[in-house]
Design an enzyme around this catalytic site. Sequence first.
Site, PDB file in Angstrom:
ATOM      1  N   HIS A  99       0.835  -1.222   0.000  1.00 26.97           N
ATOM      2  CA  HIS A  99       0.000   0.000   0.000  1.00 26.97           C
ATOM      3  C   HIS A  99       0.861   1.260   0.000  1.00 26.97           C
ATOM      4  CE1 HIS A  99      -3.304  -2.726   1.245  1.00 26.97           C
ATOM      5  NE2 HIS A  99      -2.373  -3.254   2.009  1.00 26.97           N
ATOM      6  N   SER A 103      15.542  21.682 -15.721  1.00 30.58           N
ATOM      7  CA  SER A 103      14.351  22.467 -16.012  1.00 30.58           C
ATOM      8  C   SER A 103      14.788  23.765 -16.675  1.00 30.58           C
ATOM      9  CB  SER A 103      13.619  22.764 -14.704  1.00 30.58           C
ATOM     10  OG  SER A 103      12.846  23.944 -14.818  1.00 30.58           O
ATOM     11  N   LYS A 143      16.630  21.849 -10.542  1.00 28.73           N
ATOM     12  CA  LYS A 143      15.967  20.592 -10.901  1.00 28.73           C
ATOM     13  C   LYS A 143      16.852  19.574 -11.596  1.00 28.73           C
ATOM     14  CE  LYS A 143      11.620  20.240 -11.103  1.00 28.73           C
ATOM     15  NZ  LYS A 143      10.805  19.305 -10.350  1.00 28.73           N
ATOM     16  N   GLU A 157      10.325   8.508 -16.633  1.00 22.38           N
ATOM     17  CA  GLU A 157       8.962   9.001 -16.891  1.00 22.38           C
ATOM     18  C   GLU A 157       8.518   8.684 -18.319  1.00 22.38           C
ATOM     19  OE1 GLU A 157       8.290  13.143 -15.424  1.00 22.38           O
ATOM     20  OE2 GLU A 157      10.219  12.806 -14.470  1.00 22.38           O
TER      21      GLU A 157
END
Length: 459
Positions: free
Chosen positions: A156, A277, A283, A290
């Site tokens: 979970h 970024s 970043k 992804e």
Amino acid sequence: MAKLWGGRFQKSTDKKVDDFNSSIRFDQRMYKQDIKGSIAHASMLAKQGIIPKEDGEKIVTGLKEILADIEAGKIEFEIDAEDIHMNVEKILIERIGEAGKRLHTGRSRNDQVALDLRMYLRDETDQIRQMLIHALQVMVDTASLHTETIMPGYTHLQKAQPVTFAHHLMAYYEMFKRDLSRLDDCKKRMNVMPLGSGALAGTTYPLDREFTAKELGFDAVSQNSLDGVSDRDFVIELASCLSLIMMHLSRFSEELILWSSHEFSFVEMDDAFSTGSSIMPQKKNPDVAELIRGKTGRVYGHLMGLLTTMKGIPLAYNKDMQEDKEPIFDAVDTVKLCLPVFCDMLCTMTVKKDNMLKGSKGGFTNATDVADYLVKKGLPFREAHAVVGRMVFYSIEHGKALDELSLEEFKEFSDIIDEDIYTAISMETCVNDRKIIGGPAKETVQRAIDAAKEYISAL
Ligand code: ARG
């Protein structure tokens, strides 16, 4: 331009229809398989005396020259000639004349396209197979470095029990191993030779189907001519195998994305496998992971698209089936793109062992082991579960981990607890006492790694 099938037509095809109907834009990638198939077919026709021997030889030589010219970039395919099958045949006839016109004897584009697609996907399946073997190797090699790297295991997405990073990697080893066996299984049904099915009803010529199958490396010949031209199960099966591979890559990618977040900080992607970024200077984004997660969607989409394309088609061939190529080609391309980049990303990332260990300690991951300790001292498990539940509640109230409770505090809950509780519930004991087959103990995972190495070397 005159069509190879133009005899019964009075008008030429509408320009828009030519563009609409043509598949050469995407099926030209099967040129090698188309030519190999035609060479085998022509050799068989000559052997059977269906066409003159000299014509057979001319066809084979002509096709080999066309293959070389395609590979040298000397040939431009024509939209008007519709697909790779008719483009090759048309060029052959232009080059060798009369003999070229005998190639299509006893064959239809319907069995030809089924043949080419089976051969093309068979080759691609072999390549993906090698990539999967590499992925297995990467899982095992990385696992070998981390049999003592303790990390929290989750259910979970809540901390559950400690495991090791090696154990986690070996879970993916198992998944990719199943992917490999699924691919091998899929190839068995793919490797069946459809030529001889003709347009739908076979042919009157005495084709030697077994000969053609052997020439082209097929294990069997298809047993029903209608099925031979209208079966695309092998395409859908492959798309389903590819979807499962992507699902596995995507789950691991999702974990790596989470783990590279500041909140987890279990891994750091190599600079070469992350991006920055355009506005936020601090970043470092796990874009590769992804994108793999994102590309999974398109492969699933292709599987669904293929199933839907096939669901309402009456036997035998229908033009709808030309729509099988773009999705399966894209699914194959996507998997071939994702597997290697995923492996490289995994090999180059930094594993922050200290943070993993720290993470495993919070969240009462040894609560089960406290209960098991009580069970070993004679308490029934259900009672032990309740006792430890109360301990956890107490520990949360006092801001402590279970192993930070004093012996006096432990004894408040149960007087059968002794000093040996501390070693019994250390992270190392929690992991290494789980020696059961499939468990995370160092020696057990090492055995799994050894077995995996043996399995891979026998592939
Ligand atoms: N290009 C077609 C396909 O990809 C094969 C040709 C069969 N077409 C036909 N009209 N008989 O399915």
